[in-house]
Design a protein around this motif. Structure first.
Motif, PDB file in Angstrom:
ATOM      1  N   GLY A 176       0.765  -1.266   0.120  1.00  0.00           N
ATOM      2  CA  GLY A 176      -0.127  -0.047  -0.057  1.00  0.00           C
ATOM      3  C   GLY A 176       0.914   1.250  -0.067  1.00  0.00           C
ATOM      4  N   LYS A 177       0.286   2.244   0.773  1.00  0.00           N
ATOM      5  CA  LYS A 177       1.389   3.486   0.757  1.00  0.00           C
ATOM      6  C   LYS A 177       2.450   3.155   1.760  1.00  0.00           C
ATOM      7  N   GLU A 178       3.523   3.900   1.327  1.00  0.00           N
ATOM      8  CA  GLU A 178       4.797   3.975   2.159  1.00  0.00           C
ATOM      9  C   GLU A 178       4.640   5.273   3.220  1.00  0.00           C
ATOM     10  N   ASP A 179       3.961   4.919   4.229  1.00  0.00           N
ATOM     11  CA  ASP A 179       3.415   5.761   5.265  1.00  0.00           C
ATOM     12  C   ASP A 179       3.962   5.904   6.455  1.00  0.00           C
ATOM     13  N   GLY A 180       4.730   4.642   6.661  1.00  0.00           N
ATOM     14  CA  GLY A 180       5.281   4.408   8.155  1.00  0.00           C
ATOM     15  C   GLY A 180       4.502   3.578   8.903  1.00  0.00           C
ATOM     16  N   ASP A 181       3.361   3.191   8.650  1.00  0.00           N
ATOM     17  CA  ASP A 181       2.217   2.522   9.317  1.00  0.00           C
ATOM     18  C   ASP A 181       2.318   1.017   9.152  1.00  0.00           C
ATOM     19  N   TYR A 182       2.876   0.480  10.280  1.00  0.00           N
ATOM     20  CA  TYR A 182       2.951  -1.077  10.131  1.00  0.00           C
ATOM     21  C   TYR A 182       1.525  -1.646  10.613  1.00  0.00           C
ATOM     22  N   GLY A 183       0.964  -1.820   9.626  1.00  0.00           N
ATOM     23  CA  GLY A 183      -0.404  -2.371   9.623  1.00  0.00           C
ATOM     24  C   GLY A 183      -0.560  -3.624   9.136  1.00  0.00           C
ATOM     25  N   LEU A 184      -1.770  -4.069   8.597  1.00  0.00           N
ATOM     26  CA  LEU A 184      -1.905  -5.529   8.355  1.00  0.00           C
ATOM     27  C   LEU A 184      -1.468  -5.738   6.923  1.00  0.00           C
ATOM     28  N   ARG A 185      -1.260  -4.786   5.716  1.00  0.00           N
ATOM     29  CA  ARG A 185      -0.644  -5.120   4.702  1.00  0.00           C
ATOM     30  C   ARG A 185       0.764  -5.136   4.731  1.00  0.00           C
ATOM     31  N   THR A 186       1.539  -4.254   5.696  1.00  0.00           N
ATOM     32  CA  THR A 186       2.986  -4.344   5.586  1.00  0.00           C
ATOM     33  C   THR A 186       3.399  -5.432   6.520  1.00  0.00           C
TER      34      THR A 186
END
Length: 406
Positions: free
Chosen positions: A224-234
Motif C-alpha cells: 500500500g502506501k509508504e506511510d510508516g504505518d506497520y499495519g496489516l498489509r505491511t
C-alpha cells in the motif's frame, strides 16, 4: 575500547537473532530450544531454563567456532583468548549472586557507557536484545579462537546462509556486513536501536518503517502506501517475504529480515504469471474475477433499468406500450427526440462527483421528475467502476505474487 582484532562472524549471527523472545505459558520458543541443541543440550525442552550461554554457544557454532558446550555462563572464562580491554563482539562474562557464586551471565560486548557495559545477549529480559550491566559484575573478556565446522540449523541461520563465507571474513568485510544489518537508514539513526519492529503503533520508528515498506515494494511485495504505518498489509508483506526467503515467518522485522531485505532480491515468481490476464484467472477458477463479472452484469442491468425508467418518466413509454402499434411508434419517436444530450450526459457527470456531491444531490433528485432513475444510473456507473478497479487490482496481485500470503 580496543578495535576488533580479527573477524567476528558470531557477532553478525548474534545480531540476526535479535528479537527472539520466550513464549508466555507452557509452550517453548522453538528457536531457543534450537540454541540449546546447538550448544550440546538438545534434551532441554523449556525456554524457562537459563539460556544466555546457549545463545552464545549457538552464535559461535553457527559461525564456525567452537563453543564451551556448557550451559554455565562462567564456562566461557576458559574459552579462547583473554582480553585486557573489550572490543565489539567479544564475549563478556559477568557474575551473578556475588563474585564467589558459580552462577553468572554471558553475552557479547557492544559498548561502554560510564560505569555500565552494554551487552547483546540471550535471556536478557527473556529476549535476545541489548541490556546494560554494572561494570562491578565483570569477570572477564574473552575472544574465541578455536575453529569448528559451521553448524546447520533449520530454524537459525548460519554464516554461510547470510552470504558471508566463513573463510573469507575480514575485519573490514565484517564491518561492512554489520553496517548492512545495523546501518543507518534515515538521518544517520542506527537500526540497532529500533529492531525488532512489530505490527502496530511505532511512533518512534516511522522513518524506519517507511524504508522497509519501500524495500518490500521494490521487490514485489505490495504494502500500500509508504506511510510508516506497520499495519496489516505491511505485516502480510513481511510475512510473505520471510516465507520466500527461508526466514521463520513471524511478520516481525528482525535483523535477519532486514539483512535479507537489503540484498534486494525480487519475489520469486513463475514467469508466466507476469503476463496472465483476467480471462486467464477466470479460467483458473478465481472467485474474485467471477464476482467482479457478476458485478458488471449487475451494473449493466441496473443501468438499463434506470435508462428505461428515466425514459418512461420523460415520455410515458410504459403507459403507451399497450396502445396501438402506430401510437407505440410515435412514443418511440418521442424517446429519441425528447431527452436532450444534457439529459443523457448528466448521469456520467453525476457519477464523477458522486463521492462528494451525491448526499447533497439526493434530495434534489428524489424531488425531481425521474430523479430516482438518475440515481440508479449513477449507482450502475459506480458499480461498474468498482468491478473494473477490483479486477485490475486482482490481476496486479497475481502478477506480482501479492496473493501468495499465508
Amino acid at each position: 575500547m580496543h578495535e576488533v582484532p580479527m573477524s567476528s562472524p558470531w557477532w553478525l549471527i548474534a545480531n540476526t537473532l535479535r528479537g527472539i523472545t520466550e513464549y508466555k505459558g507452557t509452550a517453548a520458543e522453538p528457536r531457543i530450544l534450537e540454541m540449546f541443541r546447538l550448544s550440546g543440550h538438545g534434551q532441554v525442552r523449556s525456554d524457562e531454563e537459563a539460556w544466555c550461554a546457549a545463545f552464545v554457544g549457538a552464535c559461535l557454532v553457527l559461525s564456525g567456532y567452537a563453543s564451551s558446550r556448557s550451559l554455565m555462563a562462567r564456562s566461557y572464562l576458559k574459552l579462547g583468548t583473554k582480553l585486557d580491554e573489550p572490543c565489539e563482539g567479544c564475549i563478556v562474562v559477568l557474575s551473578r549472586n556475588g563474585a564467589n557464586s558459580s552462577y553468572g551471565h554471558v553475552g557479547f560486548f557492544l559498548r561502554e557507557d560510564d560505569d555500565q557495559l552494554l551487552l547483546l545477549g540471550g535471556n536478557q529480559g527473556d529476549s535476545v536484545k541489548v541490556s546494560s550491566y554494572p561494570k562491578s559484575r565483570l569477570l572477564g573478556y574473552r575472544w574465541p579462537t578455536e575453529r569448528a565446522p559451521v553448524a546447520t540449523s533449520g530454524l537459525l541461520p548460519n554464516i554461510l546462509q547470510l552470504g558471508v563465507p566463513d573463510d573469507q571474513v575480514t575485519t573490514e568485510a565484517l564491518e561492512d556486513e554489520q553496517r548492512g544489518v545495523l546501518g543507518a537508514i534515515d538521518g544517520g539513526q542506527a537500526l540497532l536501536e529500533f529492531l525488532p519492529l512489530r505490527p502496530g503503533a511505532n511512533p518512534d520508528s516511522v522513518d524506519q518503517i517507511e524504508a522497509i515498506q519501500g524495500l518490500l515494494k521494490e521487490q514485489g511485495y505490495p504494502v500500500g502506501k509508504e506511510d510508516g504505518d506497520y499495519g496489516l498489509r505491511t505485516m502480510t508483506a513481511v510475512f510473505s517475504f520471510q516465507q520466500a526467503n527461508g526466514i521463520p515467518p513471524t511478520g516481525i522485522v528482525d535483523a535477519r529480515t532486514w539483512f535479507q531485505l537489503r540484498k534486494g532480491e525480487p519475489m520469486p515468481l513463475w514467469p508466466e504469471r507476469r503476463n496472465e490476464t483476467a480471462r486467464d484467472l477466470k479460467r483458473e477458477g478465481s472467485e474474485t474475477i467471477a464476482l467482479t463479472d457478476r458485478g458488471r452484469w449487475l451494473a449493466l442491468a441496473t443501468a438499463l433499468f434506470g435508462v428505461l425508467g428515466l425514459t418512461d418518466a420523460r415520455t410515458g413509454l410504459f403507459e403507451k406500450t399497450g396502445q396501438l402499434a402506430t401510437k407505440a411508434e410515435a412514443a418511440s419517436t418521442q424517446v429519441v427526440q425528447s431527452p436532450s444530450v444534457t439529459d443523457w450526459v448528466m448521469p456520467a457527470a453525476v457519477a464523477d462527483e458522486a463521492g462528494s456531491s451525491l448526499p447533497t444531490l439526493l434530495p434534489v433528485l428524489l424531488g425531481s421528475k425521474g430523479g430516482v432513475w438518475i440515481i440508479l444510473i449513477v449507482l450502475a456507473v459506480m458499480l461498474w467502476r468498482n468491478a473494473q478497479a477490483t479486477t485490475a487490482q486482482r490481476v496486479d496481485e497475481h502478477r506480482t505474487g501479492a496473493n501468495l500470503r499465508f
